[in-house]
Motif scaffolding. Structure first.
Motif, PDB file in Angstrom:
ATOM      1  N   UNK A 258      31.994  48.177  37.668  1.00 21.98           N
ATOM      2  CA  UNK A 258      31.112  49.147  37.949  1.00 21.98           C
ATOM      3  C   UNK A 258      29.588  48.561  37.860  1.00 21.98           C
ATOM      4  N   UNK A 259      29.374  47.653  36.713  1.00 23.59           N
ATOM      5  CA  UNK A 259      28.269  46.923  36.540  1.00 23.59           C
ATOM      6  C   UNK A 259      27.956  46.081  37.646  1.00 23.59           C
ATOM      7  N   UNK A 260      28.821  45.468  38.000  1.00 23.66           N
ATOM      8  CA  UNK A 260      28.639  44.457  39.081  1.00 23.66           C
ATOM      9  C   UNK A 260      28.599  44.775  40.369  1.00 23.66           C
ATOM     10  N   UNK A 261      28.533  46.159  40.504  1.00 26.39           N
ATOM     11  CA  UNK A 261      28.807  46.764  42.118  1.00 26.39           C
ATOM     12  C   UNK A 261      27.149  46.622  43.132  1.00 26.39           C
ATOM     13  N   UNK A 262      26.146  46.346  42.220  1.00 20.84           N
ATOM     14  CA  UNK A 262      24.754  46.267  42.819  1.00 20.84           C
ATOM     15  C   UNK A 262      24.785  44.840  43.444  1.00 20.84           C
ATOM     16  N   UNK A 263      25.295  43.728  42.787  1.00 18.30           N
ATOM     17  CA  UNK A 263      25.555  42.539  43.012  1.00 18.30           C
ATOM     18  C   UNK A 263      26.393  41.923  44.003  1.00 18.30           C
ATOM     19  N   UNK A 264      27.665  42.595  44.065  1.00 17.37           N
ATOM     20  CA  UNK A 264      28.843  42.033  44.793  1.00 17.37           C
ATOM     21  C   UNK A 264      29.291  43.124  45.529  1.00 17.37           C
ATOM     22  N   UNK A 265      29.545  42.713  47.057  1.00 15.81           N
ATOM     23  CA  UNK A 265      30.097  43.779  47.748  1.00 15.81           C
ATOM     24  C   UNK A 265      31.918  43.949  47.258  1.00 15.81           C
ATOM     25  N   UNK A 266      32.224  43.057  46.737  1.00  8.33           N
ATOM     26  CA  UNK A 266      33.551  43.265  46.083  1.00  8.33           C
ATOM     27  C   UNK A 266      33.269  42.927  44.593  1.00  8.33           C
ATOM     28  N   UNK A 267      33.235  44.334  43.990  1.00  9.32           N
ATOM     29  CA  UNK A 267      32.804  44.169  42.550  1.00  9.32           C
ATOM     30  C   UNK A 267      34.290  44.082  41.577  1.00  9.32           C
ATOM     31  N   UNK A 268      35.014  43.212  42.080  1.00  9.81           N
ATOM     32  CA  UNK A 268      36.349  43.117  41.008  1.00  9.81           C
ATOM     33  C   UNK A 268      36.628  41.663  40.800  1.00  9.81           C
ATOM     34  N   UNK A 269      37.075  41.220  39.635  1.00  5.32           N
ATOM     35  CA  UNK A 269      37.137  39.903  39.467  1.00  5.32           C
ATOM     36  C   UNK A 269      38.214  39.017  40.318  1.00  5.32           C
ATOM     37  N   UNK A 270      38.031  37.828  40.432  1.00  5.48           N
ATOM     38  CA  UNK A 270      38.716  36.929  41.332  1.00  5.48           C
ATOM     39  C   UNK A 270      39.449  36.226  40.489  1.00  5.48           C
ATOM     40  N   UNK A 271      39.323  35.800  39.058  1.00 10.05           N
ATOM     41  CA  UNK A 271      40.196  35.035  38.261  1.00 10.05           C
ATOM     42  C   UNK A 271      40.165  35.787  37.047  1.00 10.05           C
ATOM     43  N   UNK A 272      41.194  35.265  36.249  1.00  8.68           N
ATOM     44  CA  UNK A 272      41.184  35.700  34.640  1.00  8.68           C
ATOM     45  C   UNK A 272      41.995  34.775  33.939  1.00  8.68           C
ATOM     46  N   UNK A 273      41.559  34.430  32.759  1.00  4.24           N
ATOM     47  CA  UNK A 273      42.612  33.768  31.803  1.00  4.24           C
ATOM     48  C   UNK A 273      42.224  34.654  30.474  1.00  4.24           C
ATOM     49  N   UNK A 274      43.564  34.362  29.702  1.00  2.00           N
ATOM     50  CA  UNK A 274      43.169  35.169  28.373  1.00  2.00           C
ATOM     51  C   UNK A 274      44.625  34.739  27.421  1.00  2.00           C
ATOM     52  N   UNK A 275      44.486  35.262  26.410  1.00  2.00           N
ATOM     53  CA  UNK A 275      45.638  35.118  25.173  1.00  2.00           C
ATOM     54  C   UNK A 275      45.814  36.575  24.445  1.00  2.00           C
ATOM     55  N   UNK A 276      46.871  36.479  24.223  1.00  2.00           N
ATOM     56  CA  UNK A 276      47.332  37.891  23.400  1.00  2.00           C
ATOM     57  C   UNK A 276      48.794  37.614  22.712  1.00  2.00           C
ATOM     58  N   UNK A 277      49.213  38.547  22.045  1.00  2.00           N
ATOM     59  CA  UNK A 277      50.475  38.660  21.249  1.00  2.00           C
ATOM     60  C   UNK A 277      50.854  39.688  20.640  1.00  2.00           C
ATOM     61  N   UNK A 278      51.790  39.679  19.685  1.00  2.00           N
ATOM     62  CA  UNK A 278      52.155  40.765  18.586  1.00  2.00           C
ATOM     63  C   UNK A 278      51.978  40.150  17.347  1.00  2.00           C
TER      64      UNK A 278
END
Length: 449
Positions: A258-278
């Motif tokens: 939502x915070x990106x909506x004023x800057x981008x016509x399409x305010x959703x990420x185009x890529x992601x990377x991450x890490x996680x586990x149990x």
């Protein structure tokens, strides 16, 4: 899939995110749809509740607290005890507005159809998220207005189904609310409006968190088969919940978008990377989900969203969102803006309960025939979370477009499941469930284990 990709209908999506307020959208559409889809302000609105757990019961109570004549007349749940407990609670709090006799109480996997078909105007969908696309599709096909809880799906296949059903809902002029209540919370609305007006300049990155100690576990009983056990413990199985990054953290990820909506016509990420586990929650009764995720999301303009969610006791807890821009910083959850070298602003007014306001807005739209359809943003907020899950499970840098188009179908045949069906994931011989291993997990292989 050009029509379902994040790049289509950009202007309308941007407009929705920038103007999401606690008042119903102005303007009535002239299209005619199935009878009873709209009600005049003095007419009684009839509600069906699908999913009678705590959140579903709460949503029904909030719906019954909106303006004008309104009544709950049908209910459905996979379990009879859940259904009856919900009706009893609602009947105590709203005795004049609950009329759900035995012949309009439906139990089982197909109960949702019977409740939706019970001459109702609005359907509340609050089952485990894995069933949301099926239920939403059917409600739209029957010409019903919908309130559906977040997330709206548990996998990419479900997201695609919701996006297609959302288009049909728009064609039929149906009203659709989604339980991302921060869009109806005055503190967020006013803070976000200032950000969109340039109070902190261009947003460079956001930080979003849902770190806490975890949720309930319901021990296995001897009289349960595997499907019954997983349905009772739906939170711990991805085909039902999508992992806690999807089920809970979606709220914070949605705010970051939502915070990106004023800057981008399409305010959703185009890529992601991450890490996680149990690390802590790794028992036989914890299914297959992780207990921590950390994801870096990348937008088309290079801005980032840094995300954490964790279910581990005795650690730093935070459910919050912050934004850093070229001219200042904002604490979105705290409703504070601090321009570099400028005067600090903090929201000081009253902020009504957003869980109630989101229903007030939806039911006002039904009564006044105002345009109201939050389904697309609900789908893309959900997909943002699912992209993060794919990234942490795989340990790879992934693209949103690939995730939407190729992401796994966690529950093939879910439309026809019964309690005699075999769940899509089963425990191993030692009683533990398979868990995704980064570096060895392919999010597009058709299975998450």
């Amino acid at each position: 899939m050009s029509d379902s990709s994040p790049s289509s209908s950009n202007a309308s999506r941007r407009t929705f995110l920038k103007t999401s307020t606690a008042t119903a959208a102005a303007g009535a559409l002239s299209a005619s749809i199935a009878s009873r889809a709209h009600a005049q302000s003095t007419e009684e609105i009839r509600i069906a509740l699908i999913g009678c757990g705590g959140r579903g019961t709460g949503a029904a109570e909030q719906a019954l607290s909106t303006s004008g004549p309104i009544k709950l007349v049908a209910a459905a749940d996979a379990f009879e005890d859940n259904l009856n407990a919900s009706i009893e609670r609602l009947a105590r709090s709203k005795p004049e507005q609950v009329d759900v006799p035995e012949d309009r109480r439906f139990v089982g996997f197909d109960a949702f159809k019977k409740a939706i078909d019970s001459d109702v105007d609005v359907v509340i969908l609050a089952t485990p998220p894995g069933f949301r696309p099926v239920h939403f599709e059917y409600a739209v096909s029957q010409g019903k207005n919908v309130f559906m809880e977040k997330p709206v799906a548990a996998d990419a296949t479900g997201v695609r189904r919701v996006i297609e059903a959302a288009k049909k809902a728009k064609e039929k002029n149906l009203k659709v609310g989604v339980g991302l209540q921060r869009h109806h919370q005055r503190t967020y609305q006013e803070t976000m409006q200032r950000i969109h007006d340039g109070a902190i300049g261009d947003v460079l990155y956001t930080r979003v968190y849902w770190n806490g100690g975890g949720v309930w576990v319901r021990p296995r009983r001897e009289d349960q088969n595997e499907m019954q056990y997983q349905m009772r413990n739906w939170y711990y199985f991805n085909w039902l919940s999508g992992d806690h990054i999807t089920e809970q953290h979606i709220h914070n990820l949605d705010v970051g978008n939502w915070a990106m909506a004023a800057q981008l016509d399409d305010p959703y990420p185009v890529m992601a990377n991450g890490m996680g586990g149990r690390e802590f929650r790794d028992g036989k009764d914890h299914g297959e989900i992780y207990d921590h995720h950390a994801v870096e999301y990348i937008y088309s303009n290079g801005a980032r969203m840094i995300s954490q969610c964790r279910h581990i006791p005795n650690c730093w807890n935070s459910v919050s969102e912050q934004a850093v821009g070229t001219k200042g910083e904002a604490n979105l959850s705290g409703a504070i803006i601090e321009p570099f070298g400028g005067e600090r602003w903090r929201f000081r007014g009253q902020s009504p309960n957003p869980y109630q306001v989101e229903h007030d807005v939806l039911f006002q739209a039904v009564r006044e025939n105002n345009e109201h359809n939050e389904a697309y943003n609900g789908a893309m907020a959900t997909m943002t979370a699912i992209l993060g899950r794919y990234a942490t499970y795989s340990g790879k840098l992934l693209r949103m477009r690939d995730a939407i188009e190729q992401g796994t179908d966690l529950a093939p045949g879910i439309d026809n499941y019964t309690y005699d069906s075999t769940p899509p994931i089963l425990p191993k011989d030692d009683g533990y469930y398979p868990v995704a291993v980064p570096g060895d997990f392919d999010p597009y292989a058709g299975s998450e284990a």
